[in-house]
Design a protein around this motif. Structure first.
Motif, short mmCIF file in Angstrom:
data_model
loop_
_atom_site.label_atom_id
_atom_site.label_comp_id
_atom_site.label_asym_id
_atom_site.label_seq_id
_atom_site.Cartn_x
_atom_site.Cartn_y
_atom_site.Cartn_z
N GLU A 78 37.63 -20.96 -22.06
CA GLU A 78 36.63 -22.50 -21.24
C GLU A 78 35.81 -21.88 -20.83
O GLU A 78 35.58 -21.31 -20.02
CB GLU A 78 37.93 -22.93 -20.22
N ILE A 79 34.66 -22.79 -20.66
CA ILE A 79 33.12 -22.30 -19.43
C ILE A 79 33.12 -23.04 -18.49
O ILE A 79 33.13 -24.36 -18.80
CB ILE A 79 32.51 -21.73 -20.16
N GLY A 80 33.58 -23.09 -16.56
CA GLY A 80 33.52 -23.29 -16.19
C GLY A 80 31.93 -22.89 -15.39
O GLY A 80 31.38 -22.42 -15.50
N ASN A 81 31.73 -24.05 -14.48
CA ASN A 81 30.44 -23.99 -13.83
C ASN A 81 30.27 -23.23 -11.75
O ASN A 81 31.23 -23.56 -11.76
CB ASN A 81 30.21 -25.64 -13.38
N HIS A 82 30.06 -22.29 -12.14
CA HIS A 82 29.63 -21.67 -11.16
C HIS A 82 28.57 -21.51 -10.08
O HIS A 82 28.10 -21.15 -9.64
CB HIS A 82 30.07 -19.70 -11.34
N SER A 83 27.82 -22.66 -10.37
CA SER A 83 26.61 -23.16 -9.10
C SER A 83 25.02 -22.46 -9.92
O SER A 83 25.56 -21.75 -11.54
CB SER A 83 26.21 -23.15 -8.23
N PHE A 84 23.93 -22.68 -10.21
CA PHE A 84 23.19 -22.14 -10.09
C PHE A 84 22.40 -20.67 -9.55
O PHE A 84 22.55 -20.36 -10.64
CB PHE A 84 21.63 -23.03 -10.70
N ASN A 85 22.42 -21.02 -9.20
CA ASN A 85 21.76 -19.80 -7.54
C ASN A 85 22.76 -19.20 -7.06
O ASN A 85 22.69 -18.07 -6.56
CB ASN A 85 20.01 -20.88 -6.71
N HIS A 86 24.28 -18.99 -7.02
CA HIS A 86 25.46 -18.31 -6.84
C HIS A 86 24.68 -18.67 -5.08
O HIS A 86 24.90 -17.01 -4.65
CB HIS A 86 25.80 -16.80 -7.75
N GLU A 87 24.40 -19.28 -4.30
CA GLU A 87 24.57 -19.37 -2.52
C GLU A 87 25.86 -20.00 -2.29
O GLU A 87 25.72 -20.84 -2.27
CB GLU A 87 23.16 -20.04 -2.67
N PRO A 88 26.39 -19.15 -1.70
CA PRO A 88 27.81 -19.18 -0.40
C PRO A 88 27.16 -20.30 0.19
O PRO A 88 28.60 -21.00 0.93
CB PRO A 88 27.93 -17.90 0.04
N TRP A 89 25.81 -20.86 0.63
CA TRP A 89 26.21 -21.64 1.81
C TRP A 89 25.73 -22.86 0.62
O TRP A 89 25.48 -24.04 1.81
CB TRP A 89 25.31 -21.50 2.41
N LEU A 90 26.06 -23.26 0.19
CA LEU A 90 25.70 -24.09 -0.86
C LEU A 90 26.20 -25.93 -0.59
O LEU A 90 25.69 -26.71 -1.00
CB LEU A 90 26.81 -24.53 -2.60
N HIS A 91 27.56 -25.62 0.57
CA HIS A 91 28.10 -26.72 1.34
C HIS A 91 27.45 -26.89 1.96
O HIS A 91 27.40 -28.21 2.49
CB HIS A 91 29.45 -26.07 2.36
N LEU A 92 26.05 -26.34 2.63
CA LEU A 92 24.84 -26.85 3.14
C LEU A 92 23.84 -27.96 2.80
O LEU A 92 22.83 -28.35 3.55
CB LEU A 92 24.77 -25.92 4.42
#
Ligand SMILES: [Zn+2]
Length: 328
Positions: A78-92
């Motif tokens: 299975e392939i899942g989405n791990h964001s585009f830019n991999h920035e740990p502040w995505l929640h902001l």
């Protein structure tokens, strides 16, 4: 019948480690996927395992990575989405920023698999209500971005409060993070988010029941550099505690579990990177043998299905929303 355990690998690439570490040269997106992917796929095929790979959109968007990434899909994982830019502040991020991340990632992943992903894991275990809203709007089935531990929130709060460039108002806001020490009390067991008429399955990354210390593979490999015996004993206790407390396991793998400093000197500064690959694969094999003896090991999609099936007959907790900043 054995209970279910899910297995996933966050396919963080060399450039994202370099970026987080502040090393020059990440801007050309250097990659170790051509070395890593065949190694991981052979390891999984030997054990007859199908797992979930969370892929960063930026990697899928680059031609040079496509052959390696297509091998993963072709092997039936299975392939899942791990964001585009991999920035740990995505929640902001704002809603429009998150939408843009998802547009780009879904398009890039569709170029590999021909379809849209139905599962998401945020970089650095970041999650916000806005991310949940976007997942629900886009018809995702599950999220697995939470890591219930006392350690992470505390470390982050400390880091934010130490930052000298911060105003008093900003510091006050950050102080609320100490309250999120309570994140450690979050459920280790999967639950459902009520997204207004539809639901999203949440599968937390498993930490040690009661103490909430990490148990993912990188941590066990790290412990093995001190004592293999201790690491093996710790892992067995973790697996048994999860059985005893009826906690379905969700085990996380990382690329560095399959690599040594020889393969990628740029990430040689990480703990455990001086260990030869053969030794790491042996430890990983032991980890999966123990897990497989007590649980049925499946991918995240199957794990999410089983949570939905169980929610029909058993009282699966449902949460309405996360309060602002809850997962910082
Ligand atoms: Zn990651």
């Amino acid at each position: 019948m054995k209970p279910i355990a899910s297995l996933s690998l966050d396919l963080d690439n060399q450039w994202s480690y370099m970026k987080t570490h502040g090393d020059a040269g990440w801007e050309s997106y250097p990659s170790y996927l051509d070395v890593l992917v065949p190694r991981v796929l052979a390891f999984l095929a030997e054990r007859n395992l199908k797992i979930t790979f969370f892929i960063v959109g930026q990697d899928a968007a680059l031609e040079k990575n496509r052959d390696a990434l297509r091998m993963i899909a072709a092997a039936g994982h299975e392939i899942g989405n791990h964001s585009f830019n991999h920035e740990p502040w995505l929640h902001l991020y704002s809603k429009s920023e998150i939408d843009e991340e998802f547009d780009k990632t879904e398009a890039a992943l569709a170029g590999i698999t021909g379809k849209r992903p139905t599962g998401f894991r945020g970089p650095g275990y970041s999650l916000s209500q806005t991310v949940l809203d976007v997942l629900a709007e886009r018809g995702y089935d599950y999220d697995c971005s939470t890591l219930p531990t006392y350690i992470g929130p505390l470390a982050r709060a400390y880091y934010f409060l130490k930052s000298p460039a911060m105003t008093d108002a900003e510091r006050d806001k950050r102080k609320k993070l100490f309250g999120k020490f309570a994140d450690g009390f979050q459920s280790l067991k999967p639950y459902l988010w009520d997204m207004g008429g539809r639901s999203l399955v949440e599968i937390p990354v498993t930490t040690l029941p009661i103490l909430k210390i990490p148990v993912h593979a990188s941590y066990i490999i790290y412990l093995s550099t001190f004592s293999k015996l201790l690491a093996r004993a710790y892992w067995r206790v973790a697996v048994e505690l999860c059985r005893l407390t009826n906690t379905p396991f969700s085990l996380l793998l990382h690329p560095l579990d399959f690599l040594s400093a020889k393969d990628s000197p740029e990430v040689g500064f990480f703990p455990g990177m001086s260990m030869p690959v053969d030794e790491k694969l042996q430890i990983l094999g032991g980890i999966l043998d123990t897990l497989g003896s007590r649980f049925e090991v499946v991918d995240m999609k199957r794990h999410a299905e089983s949570v939905r099936e169980m929610s029909i007959t058993a009282a699966t907790p449902v949460r309405a929303s996360i309060e602002a900043g809850a997962y910082l």
